[in-house]
Design a protein around this motif. Structure first.
Motif, PDB file in Angstrom:
ATOM      1  N   TYR A  41     -33.581  -3.853  97.704  1.00  0.00           N
ATOM      2  CA  TYR A  41     -34.606  -4.823  98.108  1.00  0.00           C
ATOM      3  C   TYR A  41     -35.558  -5.152  96.956  1.00  0.00           C
ATOM      4  CZ  TYR A  41     -33.176  -4.695 103.014  1.00  0.00           C
ATOM      5  OH  TYR A  41     -32.460  -4.828 104.184  1.00  0.00           O
ATOM      6  N   LYS A  42     -35.782  -4.160  96.086  1.00  0.00           N
ATOM      7  CA  LYS A  42     -36.619  -4.423  94.896  1.00  0.00           C
ATOM      8  C   LYS A  42     -35.892  -5.435  93.993  1.00  0.00           C
ATOM      9  CE  LYS A  42     -39.695  -3.430  91.549  1.00  0.00           C
ATOM     10  NZ  LYS A  42     -39.413  -4.519  90.634  1.00  0.00           N
ATOM     11  N   LEU A  43     -34.565  -5.268  93.855  1.00  0.00           N
ATOM     12  CA  LEU A  43     -33.792  -6.209  93.029  1.00  0.00           C
ATOM     13  C   LEU A  43     -33.825  -7.611  93.640  1.00  0.00           C
ATOM     14  CD1 LEU A  43     -30.722  -3.911  92.291  1.00  0.00           C
ATOM     15  CD2 LEU A  43     -32.295  -4.828  90.581  1.00  0.00           C
ATOM     16  N   ILE A  44     -33.742  -7.661  94.976  1.00  0.00           N
ATOM     17  CA  ILE A  44     -33.795  -8.963  95.660  1.00  0.00           C
ATOM     18  C   ILE A  44     -35.150  -9.620  95.400  1.00  0.00           C
ATOM     19  CG2 ILE A  44     -33.788 -10.088  97.936  1.00  0.00           C
ATOM     20  CD1 ILE A  44     -31.856  -7.800  98.862  1.00  0.00           C
ATOM     21  N   GLU A  45     -36.189  -8.812  95.510  1.00  0.00           N
ATOM     22  CA  GLU A  45     -37.545  -9.342  95.288  1.00  0.00           C
ATOM     23  C   GLU A  45     -37.689  -9.851  93.849  1.00  0.00           C
ATOM     24  OE1 GLU A  45     -40.618  -6.800  96.838  1.00  0.00           O
ATOM     25  OE2 GLU A  45     -42.100  -7.730  95.516  1.00  0.00           O
ATOM     26  N   ASP A  46     -37.140  -9.086  92.897  1.00  0.00           N
ATOM     27  CA  ASP A  46     -37.215  -9.520  91.488  1.00  0.00           C
ATOM     28  C   ASP A  46     -36.498 -10.857  91.307  1.00  0.00           C
ATOM     29  OD1 ASP A  46     -38.570  -7.234  90.953  1.00  0.00           O
ATOM     30  OD2 ASP A  46     -36.900  -6.197  89.972  1.00  0.00           O
ATOM     31  N   CYS A  47     -35.319 -10.984  91.943  1.00  0.00           N
ATOM     32  CA  CYS A  47     -34.552 -12.236  91.832  1.00  0.00           C
ATOM     33  C   CYS A  47     -35.312 -13.386  92.490  1.00  0.00           C
ATOM     34  CB  CYS A  47     -33.195 -12.104  92.518  1.00  0.00           C
ATOM     35  SG  CYS A  47     -31.983 -11.307  91.497  1.00  0.00           S
ATOM     36  N   ALA A  48     -35.976 -13.091  93.604  1.00  0.00           N
ATOM     37  CA  ALA A  48     -36.706 -14.151  94.315  1.00  0.00           C
ATOM     38  C   ALA A  48     -37.799 -14.728  93.414  1.00  0.00           C
ATOM     39  CB  ALA A  48     -37.296 -13.608  95.607  1.00  0.00           C
ATOM     40  N   GLY A  49     -38.295 -13.921  92.469  1.00  0.00           N
ATOM     41  CA  GLY A  49     -39.276 -14.393  91.477  1.00  0.00           C
ATOM     42  C   GLY A  49     -40.482 -15.060  92.118  1.00  0.00           C
ATOM     43  N   LEU A  50     -41.054 -14.416  93.118  1.00  0.00           N
ATOM     44  CA  LEU A  50     -42.184 -15.033  93.840  1.00  0.00           C
ATOM     45  C   LEU A  50     -43.366 -15.294  92.903  1.00  0.00           C
ATOM     46  CD1 LEU A  50     -42.157 -12.839  97.093  1.00  0.00           C
ATOM     47  CD2 LEU A  50     -41.020 -15.021  96.683  1.00  0.00           C
ATOM     48  N   ARG A  51     -44.001 -16.434  93.135  1.00  0.00           N
ATOM     49  CA  ARG A  51     -45.153 -16.768  92.293  1.00  0.00           C
ATOM     50  C   ARG A  51     -46.354 -15.878  92.625  1.00  0.00           C
ATOM     51  NH1 ARG A  51     -43.178 -22.225  93.073  1.00  0.00           N
ATOM     52  NH2 ARG A  51     -44.400 -22.429  94.967  1.00  0.00           N
ATOM     53  N   GLY A  52     -46.394 -15.408  93.869  1.00  0.00           N
ATOM     54  CA  GLY A  52     -47.485 -14.514  94.259  1.00  0.00           C
ATOM     55  C   GLY A  52     -48.716 -15.249  94.761  1.00  0.00           C
ATOM     56  N   ASP A  53     -48.630 -16.604  94.864  1.00  0.00           N
ATOM     57  CA  ASP A  53     -49.799 -17.353  95.339  1.00  0.00           C
ATOM     58  C   ASP A  53     -49.682 -17.691  96.834  1.00  0.00           C
ATOM     59  OD1 ASP A  53     -47.796 -19.182  95.331  1.00  0.00           O
ATOM     60  OD2 ASP A  53     -48.741 -20.596  93.936  1.00  0.00           O
ATOM     61  N   GLY A  54     -48.687 -17.119  97.487  1.00  0.00           N
ATOM     62  CA  GLY A  54     -48.544 -17.310  98.935  1.00  0.00           C
ATOM     63  C   GLY A  54     -48.152 -18.720  99.329  1.00  0.00           C
ATOM     64  N   SER A  55     -47.497 -19.451  98.436  1.00  0.00           N
ATOM     65  CA  SER A  55     -47.209 -20.857  98.745  1.00  0.00           C
ATOM     66  C   SER A  55     -45.746 -21.115  99.112  1.00  0.00           C
ATOM     67  CB  SER A  55     -47.567 -21.716  97.525  1.00  0.00           C
ATOM     68  OG  SER A  55     -46.705 -21.363  96.456  1.00  0.00           O
ATOM     69  N   GLU A  56     -44.882 -20.119  98.921  1.00  0.00           N
ATOM     70  CA  GLU A  56     -43.446 -20.420  99.027  1.00  0.00           C
ATOM     71  C   GLU A  56     -42.874 -20.239 100.436  1.00  0.00           C
ATOM     72  OE1 GLU A  56     -43.655 -17.814  95.981  1.00  0.00           O
ATOM     73  OE2 GLU A  56     -42.253 -18.837  94.637  1.00  0.00           O
ATOM     74  N   ILE A  57     -41.832 -21.030 100.673  1.00  0.00           N
ATOM     75  CA  ILE A  57     -41.087 -20.930 101.937  1.00  0.00           C
ATOM     76  C   ILE A  57     -39.783 -20.200 101.641  1.00  0.00           C
ATOM     77  CG2 ILE A  57     -39.834 -22.273 103.710  1.00  0.00           C
ATOM     78  CD1 ILE A  57     -42.867 -22.631 103.950  1.00  0.00           C
ATOM     79  N   VAL A  58     -39.503 -19.156 102.423  1.00  0.00           N
ATOM     80  CA  VAL A  58     -38.276 -18.369 102.235  1.00  0.00           C
ATOM     81  C   VAL A  58     -37.375 -18.540 103.451  1.00  0.00           C
ATOM     82  CG1 VAL A  58     -37.322 -16.025 101.992  1.00  0.00           C
ATOM     83  CG2 VAL A  58     -39.419 -16.649 100.777  1.00  0.00           C
ATOM     84  N   LEU A  59     -36.114 -18.844 103.170  1.00  0.00           N
ATOM     85  CA  LEU A  59     -35.111 -18.933 104.238  1.00  0.00           C
ATOM     86  C   LEU A  59     -34.242 -17.681 104.123  1.00  0.00           C
ATOM     87  CD1 LEU A  59     -34.379 -21.056 106.314  1.00  0.00           C
ATOM     88  CD2 LEU A  59     -32.912 -22.151 104.627  1.00  0.00           C
ATOM     89  N   ASP A  60     -34.278 -16.832 105.155  1.00  0.00           N
ATOM     90  CA  ASP A  60     -33.535 -15.565 105.109  1.00  0.00           C
ATOM     91  C   ASP A  60     -32.328 -15.717 106.038  1.00  0.00           C
ATOM     92  OD1 ASP A  60     -32.730 -12.927 105.033  1.00  0.00           O
ATOM     93  OD2 ASP A  60     -34.525 -12.100 105.994  1.00  0.00           O
TER      94      ASP A  60
END
Ligand SMILES: C[S@@+](CC[C@H](N)C(=O)[O-])C[C@H]1O[C@@H](n2cnc3c(N)ncnc32)[C@H](O)[C@@H]1O
Length: 546
Positions: free
Chosen positions: A378-397
């Motif tokens: 899950y850490k690798l998935i999070e790294d790949c997701a490359g979230l900006r961290g500003d709470g603006s993104e939409i994720v489709l799981d």
């Protein structure tokens, strides 16, 4: 039309197994045949180019001298016939091993052999720590040094990505795309769930491969299904893959359940008589203490709680046991999910933690079976997701199961939308969101193989798509949707490198006969070992829009 300019996606040759075709890379030559249904990569298994191999085809029952070269699907050895170079598959043959094998199965230009006798052992021989390793179908590569297991898995991913994915091995960029496999620090005791079967026929594996006849004893058994049999059980006293606490419980049950005074009988799949069908042991970690919490789940053919009382008194005395459940399944099938569920002792769920979140797991909830390595995954998935961290993104799981991946990202994004076909998993996902005070996640039940052109039209455009399908991979409808969606990032988590390679090819290179133009670029493939000593390989792949 532009479609003609796409690399040919090959014919739909169902079950084609062109062992004798030369291995070709997409950069310099036409693509090898692929088939959407060939989800195990058999159609493109390594093949011999030797002229001798082309003129040779073994007969069923023929004995051959072979050398194993590598491992492929299900950990089967890819073996060459000495002198001719013809390629056959053999269960339990390991790289470097020279052996005598008998041709057991022939289909088209594909053949399998049964190992008869080792002539010289494989290169990385170690002693298997488990006494059942040579018979049990679970840990087939325990006697292969762990580093060699990792090399074999890495090689399998590379072969499939090149052959089925049509990415060029010779390209220097490819070297940076394919990452070295992440090992699993915990080599044993890593499984949080094991399912054993009760059986009326005890299977005694043959001593030697020469003797083709396995022995069956009439004694009752509790253990794992004999490989290749639905009605015979290999009796085992402990399993090195499950927790020490789960082995304590198994020992207590093995000690008592056959006591004639208890009147407990195993279910007989032939007569449909008997009571005990399966035993499931699930281990979680208590959030506050960090200590293991154990669930024992008996699957039975009817509800007779009185029969269990003496056994439950003994099991509940083990401090880690917090839940004893009874799933009742009266059908003649072999499923372990009950039509009714009863609590025999304690509570109905156990707790598990993953990346700081808490999950309540019931007897039939899906949950990653190696929690320790799931943290790494899950850490690798999070790294790949490359979230900006500003709470603006939409994720489709997509293929979200009980929502664990989306939920671990939810606190750093605007909203998570999860899709999953199993209704119970969706209820669990919603419950897990509440439990962790997450209010920006929506979970929807639906079949992603049956989406129509309107799928997703009511959602804000996704910035990141997570895909985590099971073995068959993605349906063509979903490939079309993803290409139309043009999400900036796609993280593809796969438990089957063959279907993953095929889908990466579709998403990156297109599918000419479907009029699909690939629009993604493969940025990285990270193999992860979730299950040491088994053939399973997980990969986390990052795709970005061209
Ligand atoms: C490999 S699991 C992944 C679960 C989850 N992402 C996790 O990490 O725990 C694949 C999931 O896909 C679901 N699934 C399988 N076929 C599906 C389909 N056609 N449509 C939607 N979900 C599907 C399964 O029920 C399962 O929960």
């Amino acid at each position: 039309m532009a479609v003609a300019a796409f690399p040919s996606c090959g014919a739909r040759r169902l079950n084609a197994r062109p062992w004798l075709h030369a291995v070709r890379s997409s950069a310099s030559s036409p693509s090898p045949p692929r088939s959407p249904s060939d989800v195990d990569g058999l159609g493109t298994a390594p093949a011999s180019t030797a002229a001798a191999a082309r003129s040779f085809f073994p007969k069923r029952g023929q004995t051959l001298e072979l050398v194993c070269e590598s491992l492929a699907f299900k950990g089967k050895g890819v073996c060459k016939v000495v002198d001719t170079g013809f390629v056959l598959m053999c269960d339990r043959a390991l790289p470097g091993e020279r052996f005598l094998g008998r041709v057991s199965r022939k289909k088209g230009n594909y053949a399998e052999v049964t190992k008869l006798k080792t002539i010289s052992p494989h290169w990385d021989l170690v002693e298997a720590p488990c006494e059942y390793a040579s018979a049990c179908g679970g840990c087939k590569t325990q006697n292969l040094a762990y580093e060699a297991q990792l090399r074999a898995k890495e090689q399998q991913v590379r072969d499939l990505i090149v052959r089925m994915g049509r990415f060029s091995d010779g390209d220097p960029e490819f070297a940076s795309v394919l990452k070295p496999i992440v090992p699993c620090d915990l080599k044993f005791h890593y499984r949080n769930k094991m399912e054993f079967s009760f059986g009326a026929q005890r299977w005694i594996p043959r001593d030697s491969f020469i003797d083709d006849h396995d022995q069956i004893e009439s004694g009752f058994a509790l253990g794992l299904h004999a490989p290749g049999f639905f009605d015979k059980v290999l009796h085992i006293e402990k399993c090195l893959l499950q927790s020490e606490a789960a082995n304590k419980v198994l020992a207590v049950i093995q000690d008592s359940w056959r006591d004639p005074d208890l009147g407990l009988s195993p279910y007989d799949v032939h007569t449909h008589g008997g009571f005990l069908k399966h035993l499931m042991l699930r281990t979680g970690r208590d959030v506050k203490t960090g200590l293991p919490e154990l669930m024992v789940n008996f699957v039975t053919s009817s509800y007779r709680p009185k029969l269990f009382e003496p056994l439950i008194n003994k099991i509940s005395a083990i401090p880690e046991v917090v839940s004893i459940m009874n799933n009742v399944n009266s059908s003649v099938g072999n499923t372990s999910v009950g039509e009714e569920e009863y609590v025999l002792h304690g509570k109905s769920t156990i707790t598990e933690t993953l990346r700081g979140l808490t999950f309540q797991i019931s007897a039939n909830s899906f949950f990653q079976t190696n929690s320790y390595q799931a943290e790494v995954l899950y850490k690798l998935i999070e790294d790949c997701a490359g979230l900006r961290g500003d709470g603006s993104e939409i994720v489709l799981d997509l293929f979200c199961g009980t929502g664990t991946i989306g939920l671990t990202l939810a606190k750093r994004v605007r909203h998570v939308y999860g899709y999953e076909v199993v209704a119970e998993a969706i209820s669990d996902a919603r419950r897990n969101a509440e439990l962790n005070d997450i209010h920006n996640a929506t979970f929807v039940q639906g079949d992603l193989n049956k989406i129509n052109d309107n799928f997703g039209s009511d959602l804000p455009k996704a910035d990141i798509v997570i895909l985590d399908p099971n073995r068959p991979g993605l349906h063509m409808k979903l490939i079309k949707y993803l290409v139309k969606l043009q999400a900036p990032r796609v993280v593809y988590v796969s438990c089957n490198p063959a279907s993953c390679a095929r889908d990466l090819d579709y998403l990156c290179h297109g599918v000419a006969d479907q009029g699909i133009r690939g629009c993604y670029q493969l940025k990285s493939i990270q193999p992860v070992d979730m299950f040491p000593h088994t053939p399973h390989i997980e990969c986390v792949c990052l795709l970005e829009l061209h």
